[in-house]
Design a protein around this motif. Structure first.
Motif, PDB file in Angstrom:
ATOM      1  N   THR A  69       0.829  -0.957   0.198  1.00  0.00           N
ATOM      2  CA  THR A  69      -0.136   0.049  -0.001  1.00  0.00           C
ATOM      3  C   THR A  69       0.959   1.307  -0.009  1.00  0.00           C
ATOM      4  O   THR A  69       2.150   1.257   0.042  1.00  0.00           O
ATOM      5  CB  THR A  69      -0.889   0.082   1.388  1.00  0.00           C
ATOM      6  N   GLU A  93      -3.344  -1.927  -3.306  1.00  0.00           N
ATOM      7  CA  GLU A  93      -4.281  -1.665  -1.996  1.00  0.00           C
ATOM      8  C   GLU A  93      -5.891  -2.127  -2.763  1.00  0.00           C
ATOM      9  O   GLU A  93      -6.762  -2.400  -2.209  1.00  0.00           O
ATOM     10  CB  GLU A  93      -4.383  -0.395  -2.020  1.00  0.00           C
ATOM     11  N   ASP A  94      -6.224  -1.531  -4.049  1.00  0.00           N
ATOM     12  CA  ASP A  94      -7.427  -1.453  -4.728  1.00  0.00           C
ATOM     13  C   ASP A  94      -7.632  -2.981  -5.238  1.00  0.00           C
ATOM     14  O   ASP A  94      -8.901  -3.260  -5.444  1.00  0.00           O
ATOM     15  CB  ASP A  94      -7.595  -0.607  -5.773  1.00  0.00           C
ATOM     16  N   ASP A  95      -6.715  -3.646  -5.663  1.00  0.00           N
ATOM     17  CA  ASP A  95      -6.869  -4.984  -6.400  1.00  0.00           C
ATOM     18  C   ASP A  95      -6.424  -6.294  -5.626  1.00  0.00           C
ATOM     19  O   ASP A  95      -7.176  -7.274  -5.956  1.00  0.00           O
ATOM     20  CB  ASP A  95      -5.804  -4.853  -7.685  1.00  0.00           C
ATOM     21  N   GLU A 210       0.195  -0.057 -10.584  1.00  0.00           N
ATOM     22  CA  GLU A 210      -0.964  -0.629 -10.363  1.00  0.00           C
ATOM     23  C   GLU A 210      -0.926  -1.975 -11.069  1.00  0.00           C
ATOM     24  O   GLU A 210      -0.076  -1.923 -12.157  1.00  0.00           O
ATOM     25  CB  GLU A 210      -2.321   0.075 -10.174  1.00  0.00           C
TER      26      GLU A 210
END
Length: 264
Positions: A69, A93-95, A210
């Motif tokens: 993160t 963090e989002d995946d 990302e």
């Protein structure tokens, strides 16, 4: 394939870990991050230091990579302040909700596959998970040799001599670049970031990527393992001090080993 290098292209695998010297609490089956102190995984500090020394001796560039993160930016900046040239944060963090060693290795290998790395250095283990899997997995995915738990690294052109720690002894392995190694305690003495180093680190590049940037889908990096439970070890009971005549102490000790410790 004939391998030739003109300048060293060095990568360090770095993990942000909680400081096991500090008090750790658990809530909801997870480490309570609010009260935890976070640091560069200590074995990865040896990796950063070794990478800097290899670069200074051979020329080239040191890039430090972390998967995690945005909080890991602090530890990457510390590595830059120590003397690394560039940093890359692959923000999951989002995946990725629950990644494991497979997840991390797959992401790092995907990032490195077209980078022509000469030398990749990681820590022997992370002090939080302790699996020691990420380095070897990355090497396997990149199809390059690897040597773990190293305490000495000597590079001559593309030839490499590595001393590794094996159960209280050591062995020397001859290999060649490109190569991945993992650092053991005793490899070096990591430097502290200097004030000029800290100031320079602010201007050094820190790229954030990302999964999309690596053409990876969430399914590609889905964890292969599942954590069932996290718990703190049981508290140790206080030891007993025996007193009296030596012969009596020996009898008492044998009795306790038999009845309480149940080891004889």
């Amino acid at each position: 394939m004939h391998y030739r290098r003109e300048t060293m292209n060095i990568y360090v695998l770095l993990k942000r870990t909680f400081d096991t010297e500090e008090k750790i609490t658990i809530s909801g089956g997870k480490i309570n991050e609010d009260g935890a102190e976070f640091i560069i995984n200590p074995y990865d500090e040896y990796a950063v230091e070794e990478a800097i020394q290899v670069r200074d001796a051979n020329g080239g560039e040191v890039t430090v990579i972390s998967v995690g993160t945005e909080e890991a930016e602090k530890q990457l900046r510390t590595a830059l302040a120590m003397g690394a040239d560039k940093a890359v944060l692959i923000n999951t963090e989002d995946d990725v909700e629950n990644g494991d060693q497979f997840t991390t290795s797959k992401i790092i290998a995907e990032y490195l596959k077209d980078k022509d790395a000469d030398l990749i250095i990681g820590g022997n283990v992370a002090i939080d998970g302790g699996s020691g899997q990420v380095g070897p997995r990355v090497a396997e995915l990149l199809n390059i040799p690897y040597v773990t738990t190293i305490t000495k690294l000597e590079i001559d052109g593309t030839n490499v001599s590595v001393t590794r720690d094996v159960e209280g002894d050591s062995e020397v392995i001859e290999t060649s670049l490109p190569l991945l190694v993992t650092a053991q305690q005793g490899l070096n003495e990591p430097r502290y970031p200097s004030l000029p180093g800290i100031m320079k680190a602010k201007k050094k590049p820190l790229d954030e990527l990302e999964l999309d940037d690596l053409d990876l889908e969430e399914d590609d990096v889905e964890a292969k393992t599942k954590t069932i439970e996290i718990y703190l070890p049981a508290k140790k009971e206080a030891g007993k001090v025996l007193s009296g005549e030596l012969n009596d102490q020996v009898k008492e000790l044998v009795h306790l080993l038999h009845t309480e410790a149940k080891v004889i």
